[in-house]
Design a protein around this motif. Structure first.
Motif, PDB file in Angstrom:
ATOM      1  N   LEU A   5      51.246  49.497  36.602  1.00  0.00           N
ATOM      2  CA  LEU A   5      50.264  49.803  37.652  1.00  0.00           C
ATOM      3  C   LEU A   5      49.256  50.853  37.192  1.00  0.00           C
ATOM      4  O   LEU A   5      48.069  50.771  37.518  1.00  0.00           O
ATOM      5  CB  LEU A   5      50.971  50.269  38.925  1.00  0.00           C
ATOM      6  CG  LEU A   5      51.771  49.225  39.671  1.00  0.00           C
ATOM      7  CD1 LEU A   5      52.573  49.859  40.798  1.00  0.00           C
ATOM      8  CD2 LEU A   5      50.856  48.128  40.216  1.00  0.00           C
ATOM      9  N   ALA A   6      49.723  51.830  36.424  1.00  0.00           N
ATOM     10  CA  ALA A   6      48.840  52.905  35.951  1.00  0.00           C
ATOM     11  C   ALA A   6      47.808  52.386  34.953  1.00  0.00           C
ATOM     12  O   ALA A   6      46.703  52.932  34.862  1.00  0.00           O
ATOM     13  CB  ALA A   6      49.666  54.025  35.331  1.00  0.00           C
ATOM     14  N   LYS A   7      48.149  51.338  34.221  1.00  0.00           N
ATOM     15  CA  LYS A   7      47.228  50.788  33.231  1.00  0.00           C
ATOM     16  C   LYS A   7      46.180  49.853  33.845  1.00  0.00           C
ATOM     17  O   LYS A   7      45.141  49.603  33.221  1.00  0.00           O
ATOM     18  CB  LYS A   7      48.005  50.030  32.151  1.00  0.00           C
ATOM     19  CG  LYS A   7      48.766  50.925  31.213  1.00  0.00           C
ATOM     20  CD  LYS A   7      49.478  50.099  30.159  1.00  0.00           C
ATOM     21  CE  LYS A   7      50.248  51.000  29.214  1.00  0.00           C
ATOM     22  NZ  LYS A   7      50.959  50.216  28.194  1.00  0.00           N
ATOM     23  N   LEU A   8      46.444  49.317  35.014  1.00  0.00           N
ATOM     24  CA  LEU A   8      45.531  48.339  35.620  1.00  0.00           C
ATOM     25  C   LEU A   8      44.084  48.815  35.727  1.00  0.00           C
ATOM     26  O   LEU A   8      43.175  48.060  35.386  1.00  0.00           O
ATOM     27  CB  LEU A   8      46.041  47.904  36.994  1.00  0.00           C
ATOM     28  CG  LEU A   8      47.210  46.931  36.996  1.00  0.00           C
ATOM     29  CD1 LEU A   8      47.665  46.646  38.428  1.00  0.00           C
ATOM     30  CD2 LEU A   8      46.856  45.646  36.285  1.00  0.00           C
ATOM     31  N   PRO A   9      43.822  50.034  36.197  1.00  0.00           N
ATOM     32  CA  PRO A   9      42.424  50.447  36.364  1.00  0.00           C
ATOM     33  C   PRO A   9      41.602  50.492  35.085  1.00  0.00           C
ATOM     34  O   PRO A   9      40.377  50.447  35.138  1.00  0.00           O
ATOM     35  CB  PRO A   9      42.525  51.843  36.984  1.00  0.00           C
ATOM     36  CG  PRO A   9      43.863  51.895  37.601  1.00  0.00           C
ATOM     37  CD  PRO A   9      44.733  51.043  36.743  1.00  0.00           C
ATOM     38  N   SER A  10      42.250  50.570  33.946  1.00  0.00           N
ATOM     39  CA  SER A  10      41.496  50.605  32.693  1.00  0.00           C
ATOM     40  C   SER A  10      41.362  49.218  32.066  1.00  0.00           C
ATOM     41  O   SER A  10      40.883  49.091  30.947  1.00  0.00           O
ATOM     42  CB  SER A  10      42.144  51.574  31.706  1.00  0.00           C
ATOM     43  OG  SER A  10      43.465  51.163  31.424  1.00  0.00           O
ATOM     44  N   GLN A  11      41.780  48.197  32.809  1.00  0.00           N
ATOM     45  CA  GLN A  11      41.691  46.826  32.309  1.00  0.00           C
ATOM     46  C   GLN A  11      40.616  46.050  33.068  1.00  0.00           C
ATOM     47  O   GLN A  11      40.618  45.991  34.298  1.00  0.00           O
ATOM     48  CB  GLN A  11      43.039  46.127  32.441  1.00  0.00           C
ATOM     49  CG  GLN A  11      44.120  46.758  31.600  1.00  0.00           C
ATOM     50  CD  GLN A  11      45.464  46.104  31.814  1.00  0.00           C
ATOM     51  OE1 GLN A  11      45.614  45.180  32.592  1.00  0.00           O
ATOM     52  NE2 GLN A  11      46.459  46.600  31.103  1.00  0.00           N
ATOM     53  N   ARG A  12      39.739  45.451  32.328  1.00  0.00           N
ATOM     54  CA  ARG A  12      38.629  44.671  32.886  1.00  0.00           C
ATOM     55  C   ARG A  12      39.140  43.549  33.804  1.00  0.00           C
ATOM     56  O   ARG A  12      38.592  43.290  34.861  1.00  0.00           O
ATOM     57  CB  ARG A  12      37.815  44.100  31.731  1.00  0.00           C
ATOM     58  CG  ARG A  12      36.558  43.408  32.100  1.00  0.00           C
ATOM     59  CD  ARG A  12      35.805  42.889  30.878  1.00  0.00           C
ATOM     60  NE  ARG A  12      35.758  43.816  29.751  1.00  0.00           N
ATOM     61  CZ  ARG A  12      34.841  44.764  29.601  1.00  0.00           C
ATOM     62  NH1 ARG A  12      33.893  44.913  30.496  1.00  0.00           N
ATOM     63  NH2 ARG A  12      34.871  45.562  28.546  1.00  0.00           N
ATOM     64  N   GLY A  13      40.204  42.896  33.394  1.00  0.00           N
ATOM     65  CA  GLY A  13      40.736  41.763  34.151  1.00  0.00           C
ATOM     66  C   GLY A  13      41.194  42.123  35.558  1.00  0.00           C
ATOM     67  O   GLY A  13      41.053  41.324  36.487  1.00  0.00           O
ATOM     68  N   ALA A  14      41.756  43.306  35.719  1.00  0.00           N
ATOM     69  CA  ALA A  14      42.234  43.726  37.038  1.00  0.00           C
ATOM     70  C   ALA A  14      41.064  43.887  38.012  1.00  0.00           C
ATOM     71  O   ALA A  14      41.124  43.427  39.158  1.00  0.00           O
ATOM     72  CB  ALA A  14      43.010  45.039  36.925  1.00  0.00           C
ATOM     73  N   TRP A  15      40.009  44.523  37.534  1.00  0.00           N
ATOM     74  CA  TRP A  15      38.825  44.698  38.383  1.00  0.00           C
ATOM     75  C   TRP A  15      38.138  43.356  38.642  1.00  0.00           C
ATOM     76  O   TRP A  15      37.645  43.099  39.739  1.00  0.00           O
ATOM     77  CB  TRP A  15      37.860  45.689  37.746  1.00  0.00           C
ATOM     78  CG  TRP A  15      38.376  47.092  37.764  1.00  0.00           C
ATOM     79  CD1 TRP A  15      38.900  47.775  36.709  1.00  0.00           C
ATOM     80  CD2 TRP A  15      38.450  47.976  38.884  1.00  0.00           C
ATOM     81  NE1 TRP A  15      39.288  49.035  37.100  1.00  0.00           N
ATOM     82  CE2 TRP A  15      39.024  49.194  38.434  1.00  0.00           C
ATOM     83  CE3 TRP A  15      38.102  47.865  40.227  1.00  0.00           C
ATOM     84  CZ2 TRP A  15      39.239  50.277  39.277  1.00  0.00           C
ATOM     85  CZ3 TRP A  15      38.316  48.954  41.068  1.00  0.00           C
ATOM     86  CH2 TRP A  15      38.881  50.135  40.589  1.00  0.00           C
ATOM     87  N   ALA A  16      38.119  42.498  37.631  1.00  0.00           N
ATOM     88  CA  ALA A  16      37.516  41.172  37.794  1.00  0.00           C
ATOM     89  C   ALA A  16      38.308  40.356  38.811  1.00  0.00           C
ATOM     90  O   ALA A  16      37.719  39.612  39.617  1.00  0.00           O
ATOM     91  CB  ALA A  16      37.462  40.446  36.450  1.00  0.00           C
ATOM     92  N   LEU A  17      39.635  40.493  38.809  1.00  0.00           N
ATOM     93  CA  LEU A  17      40.469  39.791  39.788  1.00  0.00           C
ATOM     94  C   LEU A  17      40.177  40.287  41.206  1.00  0.00           C
ATOM     95  O   LEU A  17      40.095  39.474  42.143  1.00  0.00           O
ATOM     96  CB  LEU A  17      41.949  39.975  39.450  1.00  0.00           C
ATOM     97  CG  LEU A  17      42.947  39.298  40.385  1.00  0.00           C
ATOM     98  CD1 LEU A  17      42.741  37.784  40.374  1.00  0.00           C
ATOM     99  CD2 LEU A  17      44.372  39.650  39.977  1.00  0.00           C
ATOM    100  N   LEU A  18      40.014  41.588  41.352  1.00  0.00           N
ATOM    101  CA  LEU A  18      39.661  42.140  42.659  1.00  0.00           C
ATOM    102  C   LEU A  18      38.325  41.569  43.130  1.00  0.00           C
ATOM    103  O   LEU A  18      38.203  41.105  44.269  1.00  0.00           O
ATOM    104  CB  LEU A  18      39.599  43.671  42.600  1.00  0.00           C
ATOM    105  CG  LEU A  18      39.164  44.391  43.879  1.00  0.00           C
ATOM    106  CD1 LEU A  18      40.121  44.103  45.031  1.00  0.00           C
ATOM    107  CD2 LEU A  18      39.050  45.890  43.625  1.00  0.00           C
ATOM    108  N   ALA A  19      37.334  41.580  42.262  1.00  0.00           N
ATOM    109  CA  ALA A  19      36.016  41.045  42.620  1.00  0.00           C
ATOM    110  C   ALA A  19      36.114  39.556  42.938  1.00  0.00           C
ATOM    111  O   ALA A  19      35.554  39.083  43.940  1.00  0.00           O
ATOM    112  CB  ALA A  19      35.016  41.288  41.491  1.00  0.00           C
ATOM    113  N   ALA A  20      36.839  38.807  42.122  1.00  0.00           N
ATOM    114  CA  ALA A  20      36.977  37.358  42.334  1.00  0.00           C
ATOM    115  C   ALA A  20      37.661  37.050  43.659  1.00  0.00           C
ATOM    116  O   ALA A  20      37.269  36.103  44.358  1.00  0.00           O
ATOM    117  CB  ALA A  20      37.746  36.731  41.178  1.00  0.00           C
TER     118      ALA A  20
END
Length: 173
Positions: A5-20
């Motif tokens: 969970l701590a690594k998610l914010p530094s990963q492009r894919g996590a933010w892209a999933l939120l946007a998607a």
């Protein structure tokens, strides 16, 4: 799990999933509006705007996930829009569930700032011809604002958990 969970914010894919997920919800809203003929009310449009805000804000850290400022913008926008959307959905649900919902009048037009009249610039997306008290659709006993409450609460809880995991992990370093 905390490390993940701590690594998610530094990963492009996590933010892209939120946007998607937000853009998928907006696509669903347009399907309900234009294919099923369910006209959105002012409170629906405000909820739509909150979903759009989360999606657009999530694009900032999508493009720069390693930048602290980008992540902070993402965190703040995600939380604020999630809570704001939840509050609007809650208010909308109260209108729908009131004894005399026909006597509760919501605005005819969205009250966007005069410098950004979205309902005039993009009427097919932000116009609000529907009535707030009408329940035109239900699934599993919940109307549209009930489901939006669940969605916004989920977004907010995930945001808090991810941010808390990040802070806890950084403090341990």
């Amino acid at each position: 799990m905390l490390t993940f969970l701590a690594k998610l914010p530094s990963q492009r894919g996590a933010w892209a999933l939120l946007a998607a997920s937000c853009f998928a919800l907006l696509g669903g809203a347009l399907f309900f509006q234009y294919q099923l003929g369910l006209e959105p009310c002012v409170k629906c449009i405000y909820q739509r705007t909150a979903v759009l805000a989360i999606g657009l804000i999530a694009l900032v850290p999508t493009f720069a996930p390693q930048a602290l400022v980008a992540r902070l913008v993402g965190y703040l926008g995600w939380l604020v829009a999630s809570v704001w959307g939840w509050l609007i959905a809650t208010e909308h649900l109260e209108v729908q569930n009131s004894e005399n919902s026909w006597f509760i009048v919501c605005d005819t037009f969205p009250n966007f700032p005069s410098w950004m009249p979205l309902h005039e610039w993009f009427p097919s997306f932000f116009a609000a011809p529907g009535q707030c008290g009408e329940i035109d659709w239900q699934f599993a006993g919940l109307s549209m604002p009930g489901w939006m409450q669940v969605i916004f609460a989920s977004y907010a809880v995930v945001a808090v958990v991810v941010i808390a995991a990040r802070v806890i992990k950084l403090r341990k370093l």
